[in-house]
Scaffold this active site. Structure first.
Site, PDB file in Angstrom:
ATOM      1  N   HIS A 242      45.097  41.729  36.959  1.00 54.05           N
ATOM      2  CA  HIS A 242      43.989  42.519  37.475  1.00 54.05           C
ATOM      3  C   HIS A 242      43.693  43.631  36.465  1.00 54.05           C
ATOM      4  O   HIS A 242      43.610  44.804  36.809  1.00 54.05           O
ATOM      5  CB  HIS A 242      44.297  43.064  38.876  1.00 54.05           C
TER       6      HIS A 242
ATOM      7  N   HIS B 264      36.756  33.052  34.485  1.00 51.67           N
ATOM      8  CA  HIS B 264      37.755  33.417  35.471  1.00 51.67           C
ATOM      9  C   HIS B 264      38.031  32.280  36.451  1.00 51.67           C
ATOM     10  O   HIS B 264      39.170  32.018  36.809  1.00 51.67           O
ATOM     11  CB  HIS B 264      37.241  34.646  36.223  1.00 51.67           C
TER      12      HIS B 264
END
Lengths: 761, 216
Positions: A97, A50
């Protein structure tokens, strides 16, 4: 401890921090020693997929060559800044998300919006628009590992009662939509456009991508994040730090399994009220020149913001972790470092300005707390109650993160047929099938979604989410700014290269139909497990296709985000490179004031309806959601089409226009008939041709006085066109002889997604 | 400085998000807008009128408008109202005025419990002497954007409001379950008014309607 025990300890630690053995060896050689306890979480966070983009970095570099002179301050910041002229500059970005939203849809989606907004205003730009790109699974499917009953629903500011939908997917749709609205509406940023797809490949892994657009008005300065000036103070502003979201970045970097539900504590809770205060106060202190640099605390919280700010500025930072405002007295230094509590910013401020800075924030009811200072030497010192936990060079953590050349294969065409006659189509000529489209989740109105979003706050919205693309008015120059999102999963499933090209070209063409030329792109690359060569191959093909399309259109990729591991129990989602496009209208401000922007639906009885084609790829649907194609994409021809459409609206008055999309020409004509006027076909077109999707075709409605000009324009541009029918009141009679009761169709269309998901607005 | 028709105060709470829009509207109408911060007291003589903008003041904590209604600036607002000064509350501003007792009734959650952004047609039931006083059209076309817009009052109060000609605006098609289709009300003296739709979002053709232009 004996050796065996030590080995087991190490194994446990590696697993806990999601660090591989090879990475552990790398860490040891970088440090020249074993990592200290406090350093494990630092590496875990900063070297997570990430934060470090370790599987994608080597490919994302290709986007660098798309940058041109209009892009300012691109290097090392959240996003490049696009200069639109007249000292109006925009900055925009899209982010995923997905994982949090699947676990807790309301908070997952809400904090997704909050995060992307902070990425924008941390650069000194006021957010002026939000857009969303959503993919859900089939309605009425219960994903594994998740309970039927809604859990953990938060009370929202915008009306959230416990969902009553029986099925989990309906619950997810409702929760995500309320979350986006609940956050965006409160902070006062309009959500102006979006796209919602449904496909069973997202049953166990939905996609929630949010895009924010920020504007720097004439005279306003871009804010940067590199820490500067030894002796300057490190200031923490915003919400207090809690244990929420600890290891969030690492969570987003792995696949889902049966235990996904147990990850709920990793999902952060957002408070849009705090965000609103942060937006106003941060923009104010930036305007008053009280800040040296600023960075939001996003993934991996304080760790990534402090390490990145120091690394970029080639300086050090001493941080007193015990000074960080906390809302839980049992919180440990490791958790403070990794917490992803929302609505927090890190600022660098000169000591002589600190008092003014603090009083500015105090006006907004926010505490600005000094938590450290900038050091000359490039090292991060972490202090806890007088004890130095570690002193470590931030550079290797940020810049020397591992980079993986994951196995991939050169792209080869998938699902291609050699002979056009082989191109099959499901028997879609049946009227019954067509009638179903009006209420079908894939085609029906999205009104139940977008009417939950405030689309007009800020007084810039010209066209909101009830149109194909959004149009805003730039407040100083009065020019039109278009916003659109793209990526059609059914094409990605058919072929990753064509799908990714289309993710750029289709919305670019939609903007062009409104007289708006795309100026820059952002991407949000949602893919499965990159350790699988077939996924990695699609990733590389997509990045190449986006790069190529971006170069052809001279629209640079100014920011982006990669979301890997969209995989649950070995099943990967359709590779989904979502794109966000921003475009600019003509110089002349009367373009907006004069109301000459073409509409989406038919406008007047008797007007001519034309089909314009630059057909290069013909798509057939062999069975439900199985596609094949004939032909070769021709980016030059498609770019010419973009240019021609953009120029057309400046020369000819177009009453209405739309791109032909999924569902083919037939569905496009049907959709354009859902306003006050219908359509009557002038001559026969075969069902196959009418219902088959072709890249690319567009439908235009032109009045009698403009028809001649319209025809001459396309003759001159050597683009194929033909008149296929005309606008008529109250009927929809297509060219294959089918006709429809428009009233019934409209009713079904207007019921929209509520027909399938009851508790939408 | 450009000479204007006078000063209009725009009350600003933390969490207000239409404050800048209303400020712009006031300026477009050639008045001088001035922000009044939630902690301020101000000199009433200075202002021709007050506007309370939309948004989520104090994050809608407790109830929408509940905390704002009790903020320091409201003492001055109340005094201004008592002296007959014209006050308009838009959306959250309407909620604040209702919570503070300056307007009758309450705004509760929309009937379907979801936020609604849409365009609505409105009928002027009783004209207001200050706001949109020169409106002569048939139906007003304005946008709404709210989660708590359902007008509610007990039956007795509703009757009093109706009998006292205090219903200002009604929805032609009720979007949120408001009782008696009420979109806007006034106090008895009619100097304080509130409405859920956003007139400031309909002041130029490109916005989709210019019906809001007449409000100031």
């Amino acid at each position: 401890m004996n050796q065996e025990n030590q080995k087991i300890e190490l194994q446990k630690r590696l697993k806990h921090y999601r660090i591989s053995v090879a990475e552990y060896e790398m860490i040891k050689s970088l440090l020249g020693r074993e990592p200290k306890p406090i350093e494990w979480p630092l590496f875990s966070a900063l070297w997570s997929e990430h934060c470090s983009y370790k599987s994608s970095r080597m490919h994302l570099k290709k986007f660098g060559k798309t940058l041109n002179a209009s892009v300012l301050n691109a290097a090392g910041e959240n996003a490049g800044v696009v200069d639109l002229g007249y000292d109006e500059r925009i900055v925009f970005k899209m982010e995923s998300h997905n994982h949090p939203s699947f676990i807790e849809p309301y908070q997952g989606a809400a904090t997704g919006v909050g995060g992307i907004l902070r990425d924008i205003f941390t650069m000194g730009a006021r957010p002026i628009a939000l857009a969303d790109y959503l993919c859900f699974g089939e309605i009425s499917v219960t994903p594994i590992g998740l309970q039927e009953t809604p859990i953990g629903l938060q009370k929202s500011t915008a009306g959230s009662e416990t969902s009553t939908t029986g099925n989990r997917m309906g619950f997810l749709v409702d929760g995500v939509v309320r979350g986006i609205g609940g956050y965006g509406n409160s902070v006062g940023v309009p959500t102006v456009t979006g796209q919602t797809n449904f496909d069973k490949s997202y049953d166990k892994n939905i996609l929630v991508n949010a895009m924010a657009v920020g504007l720097l008005r004439p005279g306003e300065k871009v804010a940067l994040s590199a820490a500067k000036g030894p002796g300057n103070l490190v200031v923490y502003v915003g919400a207090k730090t809690g244990k929420d979201g600890v290891h969030g970045a690492a969570m987003a970097s792995e696949s889902f399994d049966e235990n996904s539900e147990a990850k709920k504590p990793n999902v952060q809770i957002g408070d849009p009220y705090f965000e609103k205060l942060l937006i106003e106060s941060c923009l104010e202190v930036l305007k008053k020149d009280l800040v040296v640099s600023i960075q939001d605390m996003g993934a991996a919280g304080l760790t990534s913001s402090s390490f990145e700010m120091a690394s970029k500025g080639n300086v050090g930072m001493s941080l007193k972790l015990d000074q960080v405002p906390i809302r839980d007295s049992s919180i440990q230094p490791e958790e403070i470092l990794l917490s992803e509590s929302q609505e927090r910013m890190l600022l660098i401020c000169e000591p002589k300005k600190i008092q003014v800075l603090q009083s500015e924030f105090e006006k907004w009811g926010l505490d600005a707390v000094v938590v450290g200072e900038v050091l000359q030497e490039r090292k991060i010192e972490l202090w806890w109650k007088g004890e130095l936990l570690t002193s470590i060079d931030p550079y290797p953590l940020v810049e020397n993160a591992p980079m993986y050349d994951r196995t991939f294969r050169a792209w080869t065409a998938k699902n291609k047929v050699i002979d056009k006659s082989q191109l099959q189509n499901e028997d879609i000529s049946k009227k019954k099938y067509t009638e179903k489209l009006f209420g079908h989740v894939q085609f029906t109105s999205r009104k139940n979604i977008y009417r939950q979003y405030d689309q007009r706050v800020g007084l810039n919205t010209v066209r909101g989410a009830d149109h194909d693309v959004a149009i805003l008015r730039l407040p100083d120059s009065g020019r039109a700014l278009g916003v659109a999102v793209g990526c059609r999963p059914h094409l990605m499933k058919m072929d990753a290269r064509i799908g990714a090209q289309d993710a750029v070209y289709y919305p670019a063409l939609q903007l062009a139909l409104r007289g708006i030329k795309v100026v820059a792109l952002t991407d949000c690359l949602n893919f499965g497990n990159p350790e699988r060569p077939e996924i990695m191959s699609e990733f590389v093909a997509s990045v190449d296709a986006i790069t190529e399309s971006s170069l052809k259109l001279k629209a640079p990729v100014i920011s982006g985000n990669v979301s890997f591991y969209n995989e649950t129990l070995g099943e990967n989602i359709i590779s989904t490179p979502a794109m966000g496009l921003v475009g600019l209208g003509p110089e002349d401000a009367s373009f907006i004031n004069g109301g000459q922007i073409p509409q989406d639906v038919f406008q007047h009885s008797g007007n001519s309806v034309y089909l314009v084609s630059s057909a290069k790829v013909f798509i057939g649907e062999i069975s439900k959601s199985q596609f094949q194609y004939f032909g070769e994409p021709d980016l030059n021809a498609w770019t010419e089409l973009v240019d021609a459409f953009t120029a057309l609206t400046r020369k000819v008055e177009i009453s209405a226009s739309q791109m032909v999309g999924r569902g083919g020409l037939g569905w496009t004509l049907a959709q354009m008939s859902l306003g006050n006027y219908g359509y009557k076909g002038a001559f026969a077109i075969s069902s196959n041709e009418l219902w088959q999707e072709t890249l690319y075709q567009a439908v235009f409605e032109v009045n009698e006085t403009e028809s001649k000009k319209f025809e001459i324009f396309f003759q001159n541009n050597k683009i194929e066109f033909k008149k296929i029918g005309e606008v008529q009141a109250d009927i929809l009679a297509l060219n294959d002889g089918t006709s429809f009761n428009l009233k019934e169709c409209k009713k079904s269309y207007e019921l929209g997604l509520r027909g399938s998901i009851e508790n939408l607005a | 400085m450009k000479k204007t028709a006078g000063k209009i105060g725009v009350v600003r709470f933390p969490g207000s998000n239409c404050d800048q829009d209303v400020y712009q509207f006031v300026a477009e109408k050639n008045y001088t807008p001035e922000y009044l911060w939630h902690l301020d007291h101000f000199d009433l003589k200075d202002y021709l009128a007050l506007l309370l903008p939309g948004g989520f003041s104090y994050g809608d904590y407790l109830r929408s408008g509940a905390l704002s209604a009790r903020s320091p600036v409201m003492n001055s607002v109340r005094e201004f109202a008592n002296r007959g000064g014209p006050i308009l509350g838009i959306c959250n501003g309407f909620q604040v005025l209702a919570e503070s007792g300056l307007l009758p009734g309450a705004l509760v959650k929309n009937a379907r419990l979801r936020f609604i952004d849409d365009w609505v047609n409105l009928k002027v039931e009783n004209a207001n002497p200050f706001w949109a006083k020169n409106w002569t059209g048939d139906k007003m076309y304005l946008p709404i954007a709210h989660g708590d817009g359902r007008y509610y009052a007990p039956a007795d109060d509703l009757k009093k409001i109706e009998d006292g000609d205090q219903i200002w605006l009604r929805y032609v098609e009720n979007p949120n379950g408001s009782l008696l289709n009420i979109a806007g009300v006034m106090n008895q003296k009619k100097n304080v008014a509130g409405l859920m739709p956003h007139p400031e979002r309909a002041i130029f053709d490109w916005m989709g309607s210019v019906d809001g232009w007449s409000f100031l």
